[in-house]
Design a protein around this motif. Sequence first.
Motif, mmCIF file in Angstrom:
data_model
loop_
_atom_site.group_PDB
_atom_site.id
_atom_site.type_symbol
_atom_site.label_atom_id
_atom_site.label_comp_id
_atom_site.label_asym_id
_atom_site.label_seq_id
_atom_site.Cartn_x
_atom_site.Cartn_y
_atom_site.Cartn_z
ATOM 1 N N VAL A 164 0.792 -1.395 -0.039
ATOM 2 C CA VAL A 164 0.337 -0.020 -0.110
ATOM 3 C C VAL A 164 0.962 1.212 0.299
ATOM 4 N N ASP A 218 -2.925 6.541 -1.782
ATOM 5 C CA ASP A 218 -3.886 5.510 -1.277
ATOM 6 C C ASP A 218 -5.053 6.192 -0.476
ATOM 7 N N PHE A 219 -4.584 7.180 -0.156
ATOM 8 C CA PHE A 219 -5.450 7.119 1.228
ATOM 9 C C PHE A 219 -6.115 8.413 0.833
ATOM 10 N N THR A 238 -9.145 6.595 -0.577
ATOM 11 C CA THR A 238 -9.881 5.770 -0.169
ATOM 12 C C THR A 238 -10.820 6.407 0.849
ATOM 13 N N ALA A 295 -13.887 7.481 -0.894
ATOM 14 C CA ALA A 295 -14.959 6.789 -1.244
ATOM 15 C C ALA A 295 -15.392 6.612 0.157
ATOM 16 N N ILE A 296 -15.281 6.810 1.264
ATOM 17 C CA ILE A 296 -15.476 6.589 2.857
ATOM 18 C C ILE A 296 -16.139 8.485 2.626
ATOM 19 N N ASP A 313 -8.162 2.671 -3.720
ATOM 20 C CA ASP A 313 -8.701 2.813 -2.702
ATOM 21 C C ASP A 313 -8.757 1.751 -1.910
ATOM 22 N N LEU A 314 -8.696 1.870 -0.822
ATOM 23 C CA LEU A 314 -8.119 0.329 0.240
ATOM 24 C C LEU A 314 -9.316 -0.158 1.212
ATOM 25 N N ASN A 315 -10.359 0.541 0.596
ATOM 26 C CA ASN A 315 -11.425 -0.550 1.345
ATOM 27 C C ASN A 315 -11.450 -1.547 1.014
ATOM 28 N N LEU A 363 -9.094 -2.593 4.083
ATOM 29 C CA LEU A 363 -9.394 -2.524 5.377
ATOM 30 C C LEU A 363 -10.567 -3.641 5.749
ATOM 31 N N THR A 387 -5.868 -8.033 -2.673
ATOM 32 C CA THR A 387 -6.417 -7.362 -4.136
ATOM 33 C C THR A 387 -5.100 -7.810 -5.058
#
Length: 483
Positions: free
Chosen positions: A332, A336-337, A340, A343-344, A358-360, A363, A368
């Motif tokens: 990562v 990516d922050f 991510t 998206a939140i 998107d790291l969701n 998380l 991936t």
Amino acid sequence: MIKKYSWTIIFSLFLSLLICCKPKYNNKTAKKPNIILINVDDLGWKDLGVMGSSYYETPNINALAKQGLTFTNAYAGAANCAPSRACLISGLNTPRHGVFTVSPSDRGHKKTRKLIPIQNTKHLNNSIYTLPEMLKSSGYLTANFGKWHVGANPNKQGIDYNIGGSDRGNPGKDGYFSPYNIDFIKNGPNGEYLTDRLTNEAITFMQKAKDTSFFVYLPYYSVHTPLLGKRKLIEKYKNKKGDNKQNNATYAAMIESMDENVGKVLHALKAYNLEKNTLVIFTSDNGGIRQISNQDPLRAGKGSYYEGGIRVPLIIKWPKHITPNTVSHQIVSQLDFYPTLQAITKPKKSNTLLDGIDLNPILHGETTKVRELYFHFPVYLQNYSKGNDGSRDPLFRTRPGSVIISGSWKLHHYYEDNALELYNLKDDLSEQHNLADLNPQKTKELYKKLDAWRLKTNAPTPTEKNPYYSSDFEKDKIISFNK
């Protein structure tokens, strides 16, 4: 100058005014999660107890790891302060914003540089749609407490409230104790410790903003040089046995103070009943300084594009979304922050050009596919004055080059001599065994991807020879350094 006025009073009045004017959330509408992003300056990958250090004491960060997700393969966007922070705040890699280093780009002796480096951009252009601006579009109050370093005034780049952040890269001589040298802060009592003060300001903000959604960016100046810690803590670590890798008592004292303040933030979340709806990210802006704290098995340190310069600690806690006490080995990046959090929070105005992912899914426990990370550094960064930090040569932390990481494979391309270095990080985390000649197929594959990425991002590459370069002078400097 704001220093001439009571910034605390102005801040409190302005904050109260904006909060009372914000729309109230009712019980039928779920409040968006608060976000706290703690970005420690120059903290090495192994400078935490949870990452393997037995000398530094970080009980609060260790506890954070037990409550969240720890990443073992997390990377900064760049190997030193300004470009790394520019990547994080913009969501863009260095070729897109032009901040490649802490200005200027022609660092090191002119007779030891073979090429004329690409001109550096000092700060992010205010036209860039920043992470804080995106969060403001999502209805967040945004605040910065500490080192900004990507512009002269964070208020022009999406920050509503700012304490201590400007274009300064460090707190200056004796600057960890009041009276301070940094901007946008009122002096505290003589001897007040800067890390304590920034935390107290952040907690005050959190208490006042608890009825709305807030973004707290807490980029401590610590543990950047000059090394200055509290006297009692320094004495404590002088009496504690270290080893030949980690043994600097003052640095250890700074880490403990930082950890203590992270604990204060986490405690405040509980006290204000904010913990369950707050996402906490803890990281460092780049690798540590090897001469201060060795990061073995990682090679080199801050300013280098070997692993010691770009691999960083990363812990993310988000109750009810992240399984506590878990570890991820997926690759990562701090790039990516932005995607991510976008998206939140679902802003009214989204950013469609971002270089991270998107790291969701990660998380929430998903795996991936293999991804690539890219680094581009078409400039020079001179060595530290003491000791070889494991770079290619002792005169520079890095010379101009680019890097691609693809799964466990990593390829370096250096422009001065067109050299290629290929490493399998799974088997050789220390980057000691160059496999470029032994595995020409993988070398060719990664170089092709790297070149395509440079073309896609219009990455500037230095090609013009430096007329001042002298091979004899360079050789003498290297010999002199190695004596």
